[in-house]
Design an enzyme around this catalytic site. Structure first.
Site, PDB file in Angstrom:
ATOM      1  N   HIS A  47      37.725  62.030  28.597  1.00  9.89           N
ATOM      2  CA  HIS A  47      37.794  63.443  28.970  1.00  9.89           C
ATOM      3  C   HIS A  47      39.215  63.985  28.800  1.00  9.89           C
ATOM      4  CE1 HIS A  47      34.378  61.615  31.028  1.00  9.89           C
ATOM      5  NE2 HIS A  47      33.818  62.813  31.060  1.00  9.89           N
ATOM      6  N   HIS A 278      35.887  69.197  27.356  1.00  6.44           N
ATOM      7  CA  HIS A 278      35.724  68.503  28.644  1.00  6.44           C
ATOM      8  C   HIS A 278      35.608  66.978  28.509  1.00  6.44           C
ATOM      9  CE1 HIS A 278      33.891  67.115  32.394  1.00  6.44           C
ATOM     10  NE2 HIS A 278      32.999  66.531  31.614  1.00  6.44           N
ATOM     11  N   GLU A 427      27.093  63.612  57.802  1.00  7.44           N
ATOM     12  CA  GLU A 427      27.074  62.162  57.576  1.00  7.44           C
ATOM     13  C   GLU A 427      27.823  61.776  56.307  1.00  7.44           C
ATOM     14  OE1 GLU A 427      24.352  64.023  58.046  1.00  7.44           O
ATOM     15  OE2 GLU A 427      23.608  63.431  60.019  1.00  7.44           O
ATOM     16  N   HIS A 489      12.074  60.294  60.939  1.00  6.72           N
ATOM     17  CA  HIS A 489      13.214  59.602  61.536  1.00  6.72           C
ATOM     18  C   HIS A 489      13.079  58.077  61.516  1.00  6.72           C
ATOM     19  CE1 HIS A 489      14.374  63.549  62.674  1.00  6.72           C
ATOM     20  NE2 HIS A 489      15.293  63.159  63.556  1.00  6.72           N
TER      21      HIS A 489
HETATM   22  C1  LIG Z   1      28.180  63.429  41.570  1.00  5.39           C
HETATM   23  C2  LIG Z   1      28.406  63.628  40.106  1.00  5.39           C
HETATM   24  N1  LIG Z   1      27.519  64.326  39.398  1.00  5.39           N
HETATM   25  C3  LIG Z   1      27.673  64.488  38.059  1.00  5.39           C
HETATM   26  C4  LIG Z   1      28.747  63.926  37.426  1.00  5.39           C
HETATM   27  C5  LIG Z   1      28.891  64.055  35.901  1.00  5.39           C
HETATM   28  N2  LIG Z   1      29.999  64.978  35.615  1.00  5.39           N
HETATM   29  C6  LIG Z   1      31.216  64.544  35.281  1.00  5.39           C
HETATM   30  S1  LIG Z   1      32.316  65.789  35.148  1.00  5.39           S
HETATM   31  C7  LIG Z   1      31.145  66.940  35.529  1.00  5.39           C
HETATM   32  C8  LIG Z   1      31.464  68.395  35.704  1.00  5.39           C
HETATM   33  C9  LIG Z   1      32.578  68.870  34.904  1.00  5.39           C
HETATM   34  O1  LIG Z   1      33.048  70.082  35.376  1.00  5.39           O
HETATM   35  P1  LIG Z   1      34.365  70.172  36.214  1.00  5.39           P
HETATM   36  O2  LIG Z   1      34.204  69.451  37.473  1.00  5.39           O
HETATM   37  O3  LIG Z   1      34.711  71.599  36.302  1.00  5.39           O
HETATM   38  O4  LIG Z   1      35.433  69.379  35.360  1.00  5.39           O
HETATM   39  P2  LIG Z   1      36.194  69.908  34.065  1.00  5.39           P
HETATM   40  O5  LIG Z   1      35.153  70.389  33.116  1.00  5.39           O
HETATM   41  O6  LIG Z   1      37.084  70.978  34.505  1.00  5.39           O
HETATM   42  O7  LIG Z   1      36.898  68.706  33.549  1.00  5.39           O
HETATM   43  C10 LIG Z   1      29.919  66.342  35.731  1.00  5.39           C
HETATM   44  C11 LIG Z   1      28.673  67.084  36.025  1.00  5.39           C
HETATM   45  C12 LIG Z   1      29.666  63.209  38.207  1.00  5.39           C
HETATM   46  N3  LIG Z   1      30.721  62.620  37.676  1.00  5.39           N
HETATM   47  N4  LIG Z   1      29.488  63.101  39.542  1.00  5.39           N
END
Ligand SMILES: Cc1ncc(C[n+]2csc(CCOP(=O)(O)OP(=O)(O)O)c2C)c(N)n1
Length: 681
Positions: A47, A278, A427, A489
């Site tokens: 990334h 990204h 939690e 529960h």
């Molecule tokens: C709990 C979770 N869900 C999904 C992902 C997969 N994932 C990695 S980065 C991302 C989103 C990217 O958007 P952002 O957080 O804005 O990061 P940027 O594009 O700015 O690097 C997702 C959905 C993850 N790492 N963790």
């Protein structure tokens, strides 16, 4: 601190801030960008967008603010930096390398994401020195950061400003703040007024699917303000604005969120500002264009000497502060110092064993027919004074979980010395904060909630297991035995699902004595998180004789032997062990010799040497398992031909004894199952 116009600042080796030109700042930030795009390109995955976009924020933070000594990444009074958006791992690897980490060499950056490297796809604290926590599942990092900030304030209250006084910074992405866990974390931090917690929000408006407008329209500044934070918006590419905002945050009486408007993939000619930067390599042409745009003319993985020198100086900037701190620690009263150092090492106090023995002696003298949750409180009455690093809590079920002893003060914004945290109905936030406290060091956190809500904690419990962190989850109301609250529960699959997590010990003690033994094992599990599954309903005390050995340490042991060679072995956990002992009597009345094995911890038992396991399993021709839960996992003990008395579906709402009868989890049914296997029915 005042900055001249058009200049940023960098610290000299004494930790003072000296002016740095904008050009120098840009070149330092571009070093991060170049390393990130080149490493991702070489790995053919990763990334680049986040490190390129957040490079200015990281440069200002690490060169001007972070109290950090790259030569000692475990210095207890360092500022913590959590990269909550773990997918941007090349940001932290680049920075560690530039600061002068001996471990994160240029070779490691070249081997980004390769087997055996210390530069894994997402940052792993147990792999890379200088990485504070394992991130990747979005939202966990901010949850950990809240726990670290709680730990800092708590230890500050105990050891004073001279010894514990540092900040926790976390870089969060849109994804971190969209995850539900972030709401729990933010609300808790705002409520506790954790003013040494600073969130740097990489506000780039882009996620994987495209612009954030596809799925989100939250005003994050208003959201944080509503939770009791200071929040502001700045240009995340303006080093002066970043420095000014952090400076302000450091003198705040609340936690601070700084929304730093950035461009994802900053510098990439066609992909900057787009989701295409990204999560995949930029490609050769785009990288060439980025080099031109950024004015970066170096070949891949090469950093000009003057830039490296400036970065290396930043890595040393807190050296003097570190030395001063060492002197202050040396000047502490000997006992206080020993306690502080012991706690930071994670060693248990010698007083623990005495406390355990005392509890066992009392129980041997005056056996108690109590629920294991009550036994837990009884044990805690002795453990809390004996183990000062234990910090307990509950997610709004304090009276039901029995995790608060009479003497425990609640932690609050007015008094961080309290050792009991009212986590609220949060939690997941609780479990993530507990991970952060353990990672900070000096604290052994334990929680309280109902076992069925383990699912609300699971992502954090999984990470605790992966990281090898000692966190202890007290989870009560552990079966249909909770009765009238009904199937929503009543956990049936929860034990099996927790047992599926590697490196997690799931304890289900059968009486008050086993409860204290399981507590001891949980506390001694230095690199293993634990769940203590405890009953709501009363149970007889089966272990009546004082035994100084911790029998639960074997994971399973014969609790009630047969009088002659056993034809039947009954294995049970928790509340079902006493029921198994009743069944043993019924069988004896029919001339069938049975033995009962209590299995307080599958994991310890299944990890034992084969000979020990075989000895406990025994050679009785019939094996019966009893647990008021689903069978999954039991075949490892009773074999696929063993009989199992337990649940096959969800529970129901009724008084608990009616439920045990209704679902056929009774001594009679256990005896029947054994007789049927023996061909006697
Ligand atoms: C709990 C979770 N869900 C999904 C992902 C997969 N994932 C990695 S980065 C991302 C989103 C990217 O958007 P952002 O957080 O804005 O990061 P940027 O594009 O700015 O690097 C997702 C959905 C993850 N790492 N963790």
């Amino acid at each position: 601190m005042t900055l001249k116009n058009s200049s940023a600042a960098v610290a000299d080796t004494h930790g003072e801030v000296v002016p740095m030109s904008r050009t120098e700042h840009d070149r330092m930030a571009n070093a991060i960008r170049a390393l990130a795009m080149d490493a991702v390109e070489q790995a053919k995955s990763g990334h680049p967008g986040l490190p390129m976009g957040a490079a200015d924020i990281a440069t200002v933070l690490f060169t001007q603010f972070l109290k950090y000594d790259i030569a000692d990444t475990k210095w207890p009074d360092r500022d913590r930096f959590v990269l909550s958006a773990g997918h941007g791992s090349m940001l932290i690897y680049s920075v560690l390398h530039l600061l002068g980490s001996e471990a994160v060499t240029i070779e490691q950056l070249k081997n980004f994401r390769k087997l055996g490297s210390i530069t894994a796809g997402h940052p792993e604290n147990f792999v890379t020195p200088g990485v504070e926590t394992t991130t990747g599942p979005l939202g966990q990092g901010i949850g950990n950061a809240v726990g670290m900030a709680i730990a800092e304030r708590h230890l500050n209250a105990e050891f004073g400003n001279d010894i514990v006084d540092h900040h926790t910074y976390t870089l969060c992405s849109d994804g971190d703040l969209m995850e539900g866990i972030s709401q729990e974390a933010i609300a808790l931090a705002g409520h506790l007024k954790l003013n040494k917690l600073i969130v740097l929000f990489d506000d780039n408006g882009i996620s994987i699917d495209g612009p954030l407008s596809l799925s989100d329209s939250v005003d994050q500044v208003k959201r944080f303000e509503a939770a009791g934070w200071n929040a502001s918006r700045i240009d995340g590419h303006d080093p002066q604005a970043i420095a000014a905002a952090i400076t302000k945050a450091k003198s705040s009486d609340k936690p601070t969120m700084i929304a730093c408007k950035t461009t994802i993939g900053y510098g990439a000619p066609t992909k900057a500002g787009k989701s295409s930067s990204h999560g995949s390599p930029l490609g050769a042409d785009e990288i060439k264009g980025a080099r031109e745009k950024l004015g970066w003319n170096e070949p891949p993985f090469q950093i000009p000497a003057d830039i490296l020198t400036m970065w290396r100086a930043a890595g040393q900037r807190a050296k003097a502060a570190h030395k001063e701190w060492d002197k202050r620690v040396a000047a502490m009263p000997a006992d206080k110092r020993a306690d502080f150092e012991r706690r930071m090492r994670g060693d248990l106090p010698g007083t623990l064993n005495t406390a355990i023995r005392q509890v066992k002696e009392t129980l041997a003298k005056e056996p108690k027919e109590i629920a294991t949750r009550i036994a837990c409180e009884f044990a805690l009455e002795s453990l809390i004074p004996a183990v000062p690093e234990m910090v307990g809590g509950s997610a709004d079920l304090t009276g039901s979980n029995n995790t608060r002893t009479k003497s425990m003060k609640a932690m609050s914004a007015a008094d961080y010395s309290g050792r009991f945290i009212h986590y609220g109905i949060r939690e997941h936030g609780m479990a993530a904060a507990m991970n952060g406290m353990t990672l900070h060091g000096g604290i052994i956190p334990y929680s309280g909630t109902f076992l069925v809500f383990a699912d609300y904690c699971r992502p954090s419990i999984r990470l605790a297991a992966l990281m090898g962190e000692r966190v202890i989850h007290v989870m009560t109301h552990d079966s249909i035995g909770l009765g009238e609250d009904g199937p929503t529960h009543q956990p049936v699959e929860t034990l099996a699902s927790l047992r599926a997590i590697p490196n997690l010990n799931v304890f289900r003690p059968c009486d008050a004595v086993e409860t204290v033994e399981c507590w001891q094992l949980a506390l001694e599990g230095r690199e293993t998180p634990s769940v203590l599954a405890l009953t709501r309903q009363n149970l007889p005390q089966l272990r009546r004789n004082l035994d100084e050995r911790n029998k639960c340490a074997a994971g399973a042991y014969e609790i009630s032997p047969a009088s002659v060679a056993a034809q039947v072995s009954i294995f049970a956990t928790g509340s079902e062990v006493s029921l198994a002992v009743e069944a043993q009597k019924l069988l004896a009345a029919k001339g069938v010799a049975a033995r009962v094995v209590s299995v307080p911890c599958f994991e310890l038992f299944l990890n034992a040497p084969e000979a020990a396991r075989k000895a406990v399993i025994g050679d009785a021709p019939v094996k019966v398992g009893v647990e008021a839960a689903v069978r999954q996992g039991w075949d490892a003990i009773i074999g696929s031909d063993g009989a199992f008395v337990g649940m096959t579906g969800f529970g129901a709402s009724a008084p608990y004894k009616d439920l045990y009868n209704h679902f056929g989890i009774t001594a009679e049914k256990v005896a029947e199952a054994a007789l049927s296997k023996l061909g006697k029915r």
